[in-house]
Design a protein around this motif. Sequence first.
Motif, PDB file in Angstrom:
ATOM      1  N   HIS A 176       5.249  -8.989  -3.976  1.00  0.00           N
ATOM      2  CA  HIS A 176       4.013  -9.080  -3.200  1.00  0.00           C
ATOM      3  C   HIS A 176       3.521  -7.688  -2.789  1.00  0.00           C
ATOM      4  O   HIS A 176       2.323  -7.402  -2.863  1.00  0.00           O
ATOM      5  CB  HIS A 176       4.189  -9.976  -1.980  1.00  0.00           C
ATOM      6  N   SER A 234       0.000  -6.261  -3.829  1.00  0.00           N
ATOM      7  CA  SER A 234      -0.941  -5.947  -2.743  1.00  0.00           C
ATOM      8  C   SER A 234      -1.494  -4.547  -2.868  1.00  0.00           C
ATOM      9  O   SER A 234      -2.685  -4.320  -2.653  1.00  0.00           O
ATOM     10  CB  SER A 234      -0.259  -6.076  -1.378  1.00  0.00           C
ATOM     11  N   HIS A 277      -4.293  -8.019  -0.525  1.00  0.00           N
ATOM     12  CA  HIS A 277      -3.462  -9.137  -0.059  1.00  0.00           C
ATOM     13  C   HIS A 277      -3.879 -10.493  -0.614  1.00  0.00           C
ATOM     14  O   HIS A 277      -3.041 -11.283  -1.027  1.00  0.00           O
ATOM     15  CB  HIS A 277      -3.474  -9.216   1.478  1.00  0.00           C
ATOM     16  N   ALA A 328      -3.166 -10.821  -4.228  1.00  0.00           N
ATOM     17  CA  ALA A 328      -1.714 -10.682  -4.395  1.00  0.00           C
ATOM     18  C   ALA A 328      -0.991 -11.982  -4.086  1.00  0.00           C
ATOM     19  O   ALA A 328      -0.019 -12.328  -4.762  1.00  0.00           O
ATOM     20  CB  ALA A 328      -1.181  -9.563  -3.510  1.00  0.00           C
ATOM     21  N   ASP A 329      -1.442 -12.710  -3.082  1.00  0.00           N
ATOM     22  CA  ASP A 329      -0.831 -14.005  -2.761  1.00  0.00           C
ATOM     23  C   ASP A 329      -0.869 -14.929  -3.973  1.00  0.00           C
ATOM     24  O   ASP A 329       0.140 -15.535  -4.341  1.00  0.00           O
ATOM     25  CB  ASP A 329      -1.550 -14.684  -1.589  1.00  0.00           C
ATOM     26  N   ALA A 363      -3.152  -2.599   1.589  1.00  0.00           N
ATOM     27  CA  ALA A 363      -1.788  -3.127   1.672  1.00  0.00           C
ATOM     28  C   ALA A 363      -1.206  -2.934   3.066  1.00  0.00           C
ATOM     29  O   ALA A 363      -0.255  -3.596   3.442  1.00  0.00           O
ATOM     30  CB  ALA A 363      -0.888  -2.452   0.644  1.00  0.00           C
TER      31      ALA A 363
END
Length: 197
Positions: free
Chosen positions: A37, A41, A46, A49-50, A108
């Motif tokens: 992650h 990120s 974010h 990235a999730d 990030a």
Amino acid sequence: MSAEPVTELSDGDLIRLSARQPEAFGAIFDRHAGAIHRYLSRRVGHTLADDLMGETFLIAFRGRETYDLSRPDALPWLYGIAANLLRGHQRAEVRQYRALARTGIDPALAAADDRVLARVAAAGHVRALAAVLAELPLGEREVLTLISQAQLSYPEVARALDIPVGTVRSRLHSARKRVRAALHDFPQLDLTDGIDG
């Protein structure tokens, strides 16, 4: 005889076990989700990235029968899957680096405390580095980020990207030259220091 605790099993052993007990693959997620992650990120933010982290582990789970069980650490394999997914999101990654180049705020670190964000925002070298990262060819950016952010070795990067070690060295050398040229106004800072090549 009792089964060996999951915490004492290598990643290879866990993946082997997951063929009979699919839930054992959850320990692979628990061990490596944070690292994957963070890597994603830094490259695409974010939110994306999730999604990509979930997709990385789904692909890994579905393809676990292709994993080389003699390798005790699955992290380079997972980084390779994540890097492949990122190729489809290059525009988002370049936008991420360009935003960082403009603002100096690393997305990030968006959840970090305000003092950290203020320091990052004030650092001109962060903006300069982000600008050069946005312009790097994808292959060079992948090698540089896997070595500098993910802390993979050259052979691990080669396995992750399915390229020869010589190509890793060549791409890293080229990326380092570009980064150094971009940071010429910051001679006290060599962000490529410690990255052999």
